[in-house]
Write an enzyme that holds these catalytic residues in place. Structure first.
Site, PDB file in Angstrom:
ATOM      1  CG  HIS A  19      -0.220   0.080   2.537  1.00 12.88           C
ATOM      2  ND1 HIS A  19       0.115  -1.058   3.264  1.00 12.88           N
ATOM      3  CD2 HIS A  19       0.251   1.123   3.259  1.00 12.88           C
ATOM      4  CE1 HIS A  19       0.727  -0.687   4.367  1.00 12.88           C
ATOM      5  NE2 HIS A  19       0.822   0.623   4.386  1.00 12.88           N
ATOM      6  CG  ASP A  68      -0.603  -4.237   2.357  1.00 12.39           C
ATOM      7  OD1 ASP A  68      -0.444  -3.841   1.193  1.00 12.39           O
ATOM      8  OD2 ASP A  68      -0.729  -3.469   3.333  1.00 12.39           O
ATOM      9  CB  SER A  91       3.539   1.670   6.262  1.00 16.77           C
ATOM     10  OG  SER A  91       3.249   0.438   5.669  1.00 16.77           O
TER      11      SER A  91
END
EC number: 3.4.21.90
Length: 1245
Positions: free
Chosen positions: A141, A163, A215
């Site tokens: 993402h 992901d 992230s």
């Protein structure tokens, strides 16, 4: 696509990094040539130390606060100088706060050469990429480019399921990459922002640590190995649960995503624009701030009150200058407001009064007896409006009506007893109180004492299934809802507005027939008089009002347009500022865990098909039961003290839940006294307990048959004796016995030959002759046709045989979770293959449509509009259940003096409407319509030595695959769903409830307030609000209203489906589904790969096999043991299988030698278990006489059903045949004798 990702993490094909530290090698490898010599090493070491030692890097920043004073010198108009050293003192403390700890320094050191920034097109860092185990890995993402000249050009492989995306790391960078570990015991780990706690299978961090842009950061153990990669986080109150990627011991990737997770990729900033008049400006940079221009700042907020970026604008309005810190204080928003005076129903528990600490509202939605109180005073501020932790401010009810302050120790809260204050902010208090019928907030200072009491029932609350007065010290933690004590949280907004003019007689003075306006010291007041002509003015000192002779001719008031006050019905709304603002409502209701007691475990006594629960508890404890079959028959009972409860248990099972203990499921075994293989009285005793009706019928029938046989035999013998005693008469007229005479009547017969038959047909019926002749001819023609088609069929079959790569096997599996179904696949030319199918889980997934959400409503009563000597008119408003009414003849006189000049022409416009409660986000119900349901099962399939897990929809169409295995399941034999057409979901519990349709609201009924979502603007309601005429004593808005239908439904909702669903279904939500329902059968078609089969020539060939049962107890478990003696031609693995449904073998494959014996275990529910067993395809029969089990009740369901032929033992059949055989023998013998006597004695002339 994911397989490479798994293999990459599981096999560790690349060597671990060396122990020697080589700083920033990746940045020097590509762009710069390698340096030689001692000078190069010293320079590298210096660069690494200066970049990694954060503590040394922060120390030189102490003298940098010098630039801000230069900007302040440009504004010399500000006289107060003490403001300058205050920010300097704060900035001196910054280095101490930002100094990283040991864990953070370790993480920063390890990330230096192994973690890379990911940037977007604008150059902003939005995430990170990680070098680990020969790969560079990046969250999927995070949409950007790695900030590295080499890594940015790599081609990445994407794995949407986890992901993540990864690419091969360049060879010269692999030695410095991270290594990972699958070992992560509970404890604390390291990451960029400090410590991460791992407990209960989840990684959590303190709230506010970490966020967007993190992230891709690694979580590491003390050895520097990567334990997890961070993807995002979910706010859970005081802590944040992390969404991470981890690995198990086999190297398989596991993604853990808590509910409510937000991805931590830094999104690009979009500047929102706000308006002031016709001028637009960035919401984060308003043209002014509250400190400089209070009134204009409030105008800006009021004009943009419904803007999406209102919070950003509010944050910017509260601070001045862009050079200051961007983070504001969490308690400075209420500086925009002011305390006020309001009408309290009970002051000092006696009579109404105008109180500085009026209670506006009390919330008691929390499960831990915590209440949230809103008053007219403000807490955490001094009288100037500055944040002060240990002070409060209030509006004085003395003549000057100024704002005063006091210490928080003076604030007392009580219900039936004193409360413990937990937190406070602005108008709001948070306290934990004992149950009571009212709430009192008082100010007990040395100068004055006042209190306000509000009638509100605070009921004792508890969570779970056991009632308690005080939470226990030790027990069990279960989910609950509590008010967040942090002041930063927001539960919504409260509406604010500018205060209207209120008249006070203390501002007027009458002396010697003259009227004077007397303002408080340092304040402005406005007077209005009707002394012949209308007169008005604003004064700052004591001033005579010419022409007036009495105070009742004038009104005087002060109005502060630089402050907001709460939208209270006790205040008049200002005519020039009808717009409203809003501030955050603190102390949000959040999900948490509460400690609850756990009652003494019941003493369970097992009996034959029943259990007895001996219960002992000193507090009310809930006992619920349900049957696990088609008819659940749920029961509910609150119990206290010592008692015994008995329940019947059948083969389908019974589930009971005692208090806060976990659910217990029990199943009845076919245990009974006696012996099915013993003497007749033991057999009768055994089957009488198991099948009393059939046993009574069988015994009665045998007794009746014996009596009939004995009676008939006796009568026939008597008759024969009487008839046979008469001898034949040797007289001239002697007769022949009838039996001999009948023999003379027998005629001889013989069949005709084929020739005679055909001759007869030719002479009498020629059509039948030709039909008879064509039968052999037709048989010859059919045989020749089959032989001619045989060769082409074999050719076509042989052509397609080479293309078949799987063998299809069809079977039917019972839909009972965790109960294996076993079969033996027999294929020509191949050795038998064992097949085991287990339904690991099943889900009934209905298609749903949310009609609306509903919850408790909050009635908003805005401050009324009052017009003196005139009338008002209601205007339509876009609010739910909006009601407006104008009342005339109000307020000729008020507290403190005259408000209006006229006695009857004055008017007030009262309004009221409803909104969703501030706690609706946590405590609400969903009204859902349920439609056609689909079914999905998780299968565990074992064939040969291969085990596969897969999920497949049971519709007969959609295939499920796992490696080379393909499965099609369904449709199920019987459709079923525990859900009605309409269901309600509340706090994870599901109720079958026929709720009103959307738009069909009824006051006091579920659905009286409806919205399509918690954030939608389409709120509709019907609560029967009726506005009443206010009395003349004070400003207020009286009304009546129906009770909350949501609260009434909660008190009468009944038991949820989790406790009443049939077939043992477990009900879950998000999405709505029924899990592990034991009903029906599932047809399954399996394509087994050819590679799973072994040719007959390669498998052991068993020539002989013999079965001896050494022990057998029929029960739910594997209580039988059999020995298979065999002779084989070679050593190898052989499938063993039971071909009868009477017994189920525990083993699927056994190892055989050339000669020997193997022991297998089997489960059966029959006393006479005769079943066929095969070993490598060689079959034999096992005969087992099983004994009843010793345990009456077990915790596992039955693996086999009883069959009629095996339900009765062989011994029982023998005794039964003996009884009926004896009776029938007597009957036949008697009838034979009677017939013989009749034939011999009857004569024929």
């Amino acid at each position: 696509m994911n397989r490479g990702f798994f293999n990459m993490l599981g096999r560790r094909p690349f060597p671990a990094p060396t122990a020697m530290w080589r700083p920033r090698r990746r940045r020097q490898a590509a762009p710069m040539p390698a340096r030689n010599g001692l000078a190069s090493q010293i320079q590298q070491l210096t660069t690494a130390v200066s970049a990694l030692v954060i503590g040394q890097a922060t120390r030189p920043q102490n003298p940098r606060p010098r630039p801000p004073p230069r900007q302040k010198k440009q504004a010399p108009k500000q006289p107060p100088k003490p403001k300058k050293p205050k920010p300097q003192e704060k900035k001196k403390k910054q280095p101490a706060k930002t100094k990283p700890g040991k864990r953070q320094r370790m993480a920063l050191k390890l990330e230096a050469d192994r973690l890379f920034d990911v940037k977007n097109e604008d150059g902003d860092v939005i995430g990170h990429a990680l070098a680990m185990e020969g790969k560079v890995m990046k969250p999927l993402h995070v949409k950007g480019t790695i900030d590295h000249p080499v890594l940015s050009k790599l081609k990445f492989t994407k794995s949407s399921a986890y992901d993540m995306e990864f690419a091969q790391l360049p060879v010269n960078m692999r030695s410095e990459a991270f290594t990972y570990t699958s070992e992560h015991p509970e404890g604390f780990y390291n990451w960029h922002h400090g410590a991460v706690q791992y407990s209960g299978g989840r990684f959590t961090i303190p709230r506010g640590v970490g966020g967007r842009g993190d992230s891709g950061r690694p979580i590491m153990d003390n050895s520097g190995r990567v334990v997890a990669i961070v993807l995002g986080g979910a706010d859970e109150g005081t802590r944040t649960a992390l969404s991470v990627v981890t690995w198990n011991s086999k190297g398989k990737t596991i993604k853990t995503t808590p509910e409510g997770t937000e991805e931590w990729s830094a999104a690009p900033l979009v500047t929102a624009m706000c308006l002031l008049g016709n001028v637009s400006f960035p919401c984060n940079r308003p043209p002014t701030c509250y400190t400089r221009e209070p009134s204009r700042a409030l105008d800006i907020l009021e004009e943009n009150v419904n803007h999406e970026a209102y919070d950003t604008l509010l944050n910017a309005i509260l601070r001045c200058g862009s050079s200051g810190r961007s983070k504001r204080s969490v308690t400075d928003d209420f500086t925009l407001t002011s305390p006020y005076l309001g009408t309290c129903s009970y002051c000092h528990h006696t009579e109404p009064c105008f109180s500085p600490i009026k209670i506006e509202q009390v919330w008691d939605e929390a499960d831990d007896n915590t209440i949230r109180i809103q008053t007219s005073a403000q807490f955490g501020y001094d009288k100037s409006g500055a944040a002060s932790t240990n002070k409060y401010r209030y509006m004085s009810f003395e003549q000057d009506h100024t704002v005063k302050e006091g210490t928080m120790d003076d604030i007392k809260i009580s219900t039936s007893g004193p409360c413990r204050r937990l937190s406070y902010k602005g108008y709001f208090l948070l306290a934990k109180c004992p149950p009571g019928d009212s709430v009192t907030v008082s100010i007990a200072s040395s100068n004055s004492a006042t209190s306000c009491t509000m009638a509100r029932k605070i009921k004792p609350k508890f969570v779970g299934r056991e009632k308690y007065d005080l939470p226990p010290v030790h027990g069990k933690k279960i989910p609950c809802t509590v008010y967040d004590r942090l002041k930063e949280t927001t539960a919504g907004y409260i509406t604010m507005h500018r205060p209207g003019p209120h008249a006070y007689t203390s501002y007027l003075e009458e002396s010697s027939g003259k009227v004077y306006a007397k303002p408080p010291s340092g304040k402005n007041i406005t007077y209005e008089c009707k002394c012949g002509d209308y007169k008005t003015g604003t004064v700052t000192t004591r001033t005579e009002i010419t022409g007036c002779t009495a105070i009742k001719q004038c009104v005087a008031y002060k109005s502060d347009q630089t402050k907001w006050v709460f939208n209270s019905p006790d205040l008049i709304r200002h005519a020039d500022h009808t717009a409203q603002g809003k501030l955050h409502l603190p102390f949000k209701l959040i999900p948490s865990t509460c400690m609850v007691p756990v009652a003494h475990a019941p003493n369970v006594i097992h009996g034959f098909k029943h259990i007895s629960l001996q219960l002992d508890t000193d507090h009310l404890t809930l006992l619920t039961t349900r049957r696990l079959g088609a008819n659940p028959e749920p029961t509910t009972e609150w119990i206290i003290g010592k008692t015994v409860r008995n329940f019947t248990v059948d083969r389908d099972g019974l589930e009971y839940i005692w208090g806060n203990h976990e659910p217990v499921r029990v199943y009845a075994q076919e245990s009974a006294p006696g012996d099915p293989h013993g003497w007749p009285h033991e057999i009768v005793q055994h089957y009488y307990h198991r099948h009393p009706v059939y046993t009574i019928l069988a015994v009665a029938s045998a007794a009746v048959a014996m009596m009939i046989g004995v009676t008939v035999a006796a009568l026939c013998a008597c008759k024969a004796r009487r008839e046979c005693l008469t001898p034949y008469a040797l007289a001239p007229n002697a007769v022949i016995p009838t039996s001999l005479a009948l023999l003379c009547c027998v005629r001889s017969a013989n069949a005709e030959t084929f020739t005679e038959t055909m001759s007869y047909f030719w002479s009498n019926s020629q059509p039948f002759f030709w039909v008879q002749l064509c039968i052999p001819l037709a048989a010859v023609i059919v045989l020749m046709r089959c032989c001619s088609c045989c060769l082409p069929f074999l050719v076509v079959a042989g052509a397609y045989l080479a293309k078949v790569d799987a063998y299809e096997h069809a079977t039917t599996v019972p839909n009972v979770p965790q109960i294996p179904y076993k079969a033996l696949v027999e294929r020509a030319g191949y050795a038998p293959l064992n097949l085991e199918i287990t339904v690991m889980s099943s889900e009934v997934l209905p298609s749903t449509n949310q009609e609306y959400i509903t919850c408790k409503f909050t009635t908003v009563v805005p401050s009324p509009k009052v017009k003196c000597c005139g009338s008002l008119e209601c205007q339509p408003a876009a609010h739910a259940d909006y009601t407006c009414k104008v009342f005339g003849g109000v307020y000729p006189f008020m507290w403190g003096g005259a408000q209006c000049f006229c006695d009857s022409e004055n008017s007030q416009m009262s309004e009221a409407y409803v909104e969703l409660s501030a706690d609706c986000a946590t405590d609400h119900a969903q009204a859902i319509k349920v439609h056609t349901a689909a079914m999905k099962v998780g299968l565990r399939i074992v064939y040969g030595n291969t085990t596969s897990f897969l999920d497949v929809y049971v519709n007969g169409v959609t295939p499920g695959t796992s490696k080379d295995l393909k499965v099609i399941a369904g449709p199920i034999s019987a459709s079923f769903t525990p859900f009605d057409h309409k269901v309600v979901i509340h706090r994870g519990l599901v109720y079958n409830y026929d709720f009103p349709e959307y738009g069909a609201m009824k006051p006091g009924v579920f659905g009286d307030i409806q919205a399509t979502s918690l954030t939608s603007k389409d709120l509709i309601a019907s609560t029967d609000i009726r506005l009443l005429k206010p009395s003349a004593k004070n400003v207020h808005v009286p009304y009546t209203q129906a009770a909350s239908g949501f609260e009434m439904w909660k008190n009468n909702s009944g038991r949820p489906l989790q406790e009443t669903a049939p077939f043992g279904c477990k009900i879950a939500v998000n999405p709505l589904r029924a899990v592990d329902c034991s009903y029906g059968n599932i047809p399954i078609s399996i394509d087994i790969p050819n590679a799973a089969f072994i040719r007959t020539s390669d498998a052991p060939l068993v020539s002989t096999v013999k079965c001896d049962v050494s022990e057998c107890t029929y029960s739910a478990d594997f209580g039988g043991m059999a020995t298979l003696q065999y002779v084989s031609d070679r050593e190898g693995q052989c499938p063993v299988h039971s071909h009868s449904s009477t017994a189920t073998l525990q083993e699927s494959t056994v190892h055989v030698l050339e000669k020997g014996a193997v022991t297998v275990h089997f489960s059966t529910a029959s006393p006479q278990a005769n079943f066929i067993v095969s070993l490598c395809g060689k079959k034999t029969t096992c005969n087992a006489e099983c004994k009843p089990p010793a345990d009456h009740i077990v915790s596992t369901p039955h693996k086999n059903d009883q069959e009629f032929q095996a339900a009765i033992s062989k011994t029982s059949w023998s005794w039964l045949f003996a009884l009926f055989g004896g009776a029938s023998s007597l009957l036949i013998i008697g009838l034979t004798i009677f017939a013989c006597s009749m034939m011999l004695t009857s004569t024929r002339r």
